[in-house]
Design an enzyme around this catalytic site. Structure first.
Site, PDB file in Angstrom:
ATOM      1  N   GLN A 179       0.821  -1.210   0.000  1.00 57.68           N
ATOM      2  CA  GLN A 179       0.000   0.000   0.000  1.00 57.68           C
ATOM      3  C   GLN A 179       0.860   1.267   0.000  1.00 57.68           C
ATOM      4  O   GLN A 179       0.466   2.289  -0.553  1.00 57.68           O
ATOM      5  CB  GLN A 179      -0.915   0.021   1.233  1.00 57.68           C
ATOM      6  CG  GLN A 179      -1.973  -1.077   1.242  1.00 57.68           C
ATOM      7  CD  GLN A 179      -2.746  -1.101   2.538  1.00 57.68           C
ATOM      8  OE1 GLN A 179      -2.792  -0.107   3.258  1.00 57.68           O
ATOM      9  NE2 GLN A 179      -3.351  -2.246   2.855  1.00 57.68           N
ATOM     10  N   CYS A 180       2.029   1.204   0.628  1.00 54.79           N
ATOM     11  CA  CYS A 180       2.919   2.361   0.697  1.00 54.79           C
ATOM     12  C   CYS A 180       3.913   2.323  -0.460  1.00 54.79           C
ATOM     13  O   CYS A 180       4.267   1.252  -0.961  1.00 54.79           O
ATOM     14  CB  CYS A 180       3.675   2.383   2.026  1.00 54.79           C
ATOM     15  SG  CYS A 180       2.610   2.493   3.477  1.00 54.79           S
ATOM     16  N   THR A 181       4.369   3.504  -0.856  1.00 56.70           N
ATOM     17  CA  THR A 181       5.396   3.589  -1.890  1.00 56.70           C
ATOM     18  C   THR A 181       6.742   3.345  -1.226  1.00 56.70           C
ATOM     19  O   THR A 181       7.314   4.242  -0.593  1.00 56.70           O
ATOM     20  CB  THR A 181       5.372   4.972  -2.567  1.00 56.70           C
ATOM     21  OG1 THR A 181       4.057   5.226  -3.053  1.00 56.70           O
ATOM     22  CG2 THR A 181       6.359   5.025  -3.718  1.00 56.70           C
TER      23      THR A 181
END
Length: 662
Positions: free
Chosen positions: A542-544
């Site tokens: 979900q996070c970069t």
């Protein structure tokens, strides 16, 4: 005879004009250029504050002399380094200026420009980073040898005296009438002849230019009625203004006189300022003239460098940071490095085009922060943010527009805080933030009214900007802006990150003449339409998750690519070289690639050219035409109906071609 030296008096706008001229025009050229000096009669000034040469803000560009001022001919040499300023041949400069006056007296050209008798030179150095100006004035004065002196006591006309009030008023009227019909360089020096009326004992005056002396202006007149005049800004009773020294050299050298009646004209246009003029009779100090009599061909000695307020024979320094408004200083300073590029490295760089480009940043996170800072460094003044996120505690260390305080109380909205941060960095930037959710492919519409409102705001923003920059976290969020940007004919820039990789690219624009040369967009290599990439994702998905330096590198390359594109005459339609060595020598910043793909694992960048795909889900003609035709209805259908975009673009047929019947 004592003389009142000129004093320099520079207006603040002149320094601004000098800095602008140096940065934008002269650059490395330190050739001397003309500068207009002015002086005026100021009877209310204290004597030690009189006799000033004023340098107005337009002195470098204007030749106009206001009606109450008198002209002085100046030259300024603005050198490139402080070392040049310190080592300049100051005596040589003064000697050269004095020689100009001497030659003009000898060849008679002084008559066409008597204001040369009030000449001055300026040696200067402008430290444009610190806004400190070093300067030194010289007011060249030719020495008379032997010197002039007032007549001794007991001789007729020995005492300096003022004219009777009636004569003074008549003289002032005559001088004003004469000044209205002559050129500005003539007004500071003139001849006056007093004419006595036999019938009623009244007096009138005849006024003429200096050149009239050689035409017999004083012929048959009594010495007591002949006056050689100069406008005298000195308020000392017994110390005439500095320009008299050069006028007396003319009197001796050109006219061969050893005795002259000087009128220090100090009467202003107002009746209350009349009666201030002083008459003094001068003669050469000794009758023992140099060999050859009055016509001595040797150039006289020259003096004239100005002393500083402490009385020392040295230059002066003015620090504008103490006098200018800080915002104005920032305006002058932020573009300094850019303008210095035009001095040697890239003289054809069009900075105004960059400055006037309006940029819309979709995404105000890590990429958005770095891109905005780089745009500001290139002089872009209009930057708009679109983002619907808030600042979290993990953001400030990676996103340079935010700090710890922005994370408190649930976090400030990124779009608003980013635009505010830009204004804190440089108040001259025009930045606003919009909190809205960009409609995303693969995400069905849950609130049609709100989603449509967001779409309309986004459409208005895209129409109002020149460049659309895609910096969002997900692939599907870039789809709709890609479609809208292509339909509107805008420059669309894109940056996307992996863990240790990145892609920076410019989207192609429609090329109806040569469609095969049209450059592709971010989605042209896809064989499926964008879908929901956030569904069923773990935290690390979900996070970069990227190496921290990747965003800064990609952001810098994106802005540099954009600026290079703006310098091309075709703009967004500029072609891309097939190989990096295919340089364009006429472009101020070099080649303009289509895509740059970076790999930090090997520290390599690769330039790639990708052509537009006829079945692209974002930039193909069927998709663009349908968007132009139906607008929001097309968007709503594309978001809600799975497979609609693939079918419209032709991707469905590519992936699942129909079976042929044998």
């Amino acid at each position: 005879m004592q003389y009142t030296p000129f004093a320099s008096d520079i207006e603040l706008p002149f320094y601004i004009a000098l800095a602008s001229l140096k940065i934008n025009h002269d650059k490395l050229d330190d050739s001397a250029r003309k500068v207009l000096g002015l002086y005026e009669l100021r009877p209310s000034d204290a004597p030690n504050a009189s006799c000033r040469i004023q340098i107005h803000g337009n002195a470098l560009t204007s030749d106009e002399v206001p009606s109450t001022y008198y002209r002085a001919e100046g030259m300024i040499k603005n050198v490139n380094t402080i070392e040049e300023y310190a080592k300049a041949d100051k005596m040589g400069m003064l000697q050269q200026s004095g020689e100009t006056i001497w030659n003009a007296i000898n060849n008679g050209t002084i008559y066409s420009c008597p204001s040369l008798l009030s000449a001055f030179v300026i040696l200067s150095y402008a430290d444009l980073k610190k806004y400190k100006f070093h300067y030194w004035f010289a007011f060249p004065a030719l020495h008379s040898d032997p010197s002039w002196t007032p007549l001794e006591e007991g001789c007729e006309g020995a005492q300096a005296h003022r004219l009777p009030s009636v004569e003074s008023s008549a003289l002032a009227r005559s001088v004003q009438e004469w000044a209205r019909v002559v050129d500005a360089p003539q007004r500071g020096f003139f001849l006056a002849r007093r004419v006595r009326m036999r019938d009623d004992d009244t007096v009138s005056w005849k006024i003429a230019s200096l050149s009239s002396y050689e035409d017999g202006f004083f012929k048959h007149a009594e010495f007591a009625d002949c006056f050689t005049c100069f406008v005298d800004p000195s308020n000392y009773e017994e110390a005439p203004g500095w320009m008299l020294r050069n006028l007396l050299v003319l009197v001796k050298r050109r006219w061969g006189l050893t005795k002259v009646q000087i009128l220090r004209y100090r009467d202003g246009p107002s009746p209350r300022d009349c009666g201030r003029s002083i008459v003094v009779t001068l003669r050469l100090k000794t009758s023992q003239l140099p060999d050859g009599g009055v016509k001595d061909d040797r150039m006289p000695k020259v003096t004239g460098w100005e002393r500083n307020p402490s009385g020392k024979l040295t230059g002066r320094i003015v620090d504008l940071t103490e006098q200018l408004d800080p915002k104005r200083l920032a305006d002058q300073s932020v573009d300094l490095n850019l303008k210095l590029m035009k001095w040697r490295i890239s003289p054809n760089l069009d900075l105004e085009k960059i400055k006037g480009t309006k940029c819309l940043l979709l995404g105000a996170g890590t990429l958005g922060s770095y891109v905005a800072r780089n745009l500001m460094a290139w002089g872009v003044r209009k930057i708009t943010f679109v983002d619907n996120g808030s600042v979290s505690f993990s953001n400030p260390v990676r996103q340079p527009l935010f700090n710890f305080a922005d994370c408190l109380d649930g976090g400030a909205k990124k779009a608003y805080r980013a635009s505010q941060a830009l204004s804190e960095i440089y108040p001259g930037v025009e930045s606003v933030g919009h909190v809205l959710a960009v409609p995303m492919a693969g995400h069905p519409v849950l609130d049609a009214e709100k989603t449509k409102a967001d779409f309309e705001v986004l459409k208005g923003l895209i129409d109002a900007h020149d460049v659309i920059i895609l910096l969002m976290d997900t692939r599907e969020s870039r789809w709709l802006p890609t479609v809208m940007g292509k339909a509107a004919g805008k420059i669309v820039m894109n940056a996307a990150l992996g863990f240790d990789t990145f892609v920076v690219m410019r989207h192609g624009v429609t090329n109806n003449e040569h469609p095969e040369e049209e450059l592709g967009c971010y989605f042209c290599n896809d064989v499926v339409a964008p879908m929901n990439s956030q569904k069923d994702q773990t935290l690390d998905q979900q996070c970069t998750v990227t190496r921290p330096g990747v965003a800064a590198i990609a952001s810098a390359l994106l802005v540099e690519l954009l600026v290079s594109l703006l310098q091309h005459p075709l703009g967004a339609a500029a072609g891309a070289p097939q190989t990096p060595n295919n340089t364009q020598n006429d472009h101020p910043l070099g080649v303009i690639p289509h895509q740059i793909r970076g790999f930090l694992s090997t520290f390599e960048n690769v330039s790639v050219v990708g052509r537009s795909y006829k079945c692209c889900s974002a930039c193909s003609r069927p998709v663009i035409d349908e968007y132009k035709k139906n607008g929001w209805n097309f968007v709503q259908k594309a978001l809600n109906e799975v497979g609609y975009v693939e079918e419209l673009s032709g991707l469905k047929e590519v992936c699942h071609p129909p079976l042929s019947i044998a």
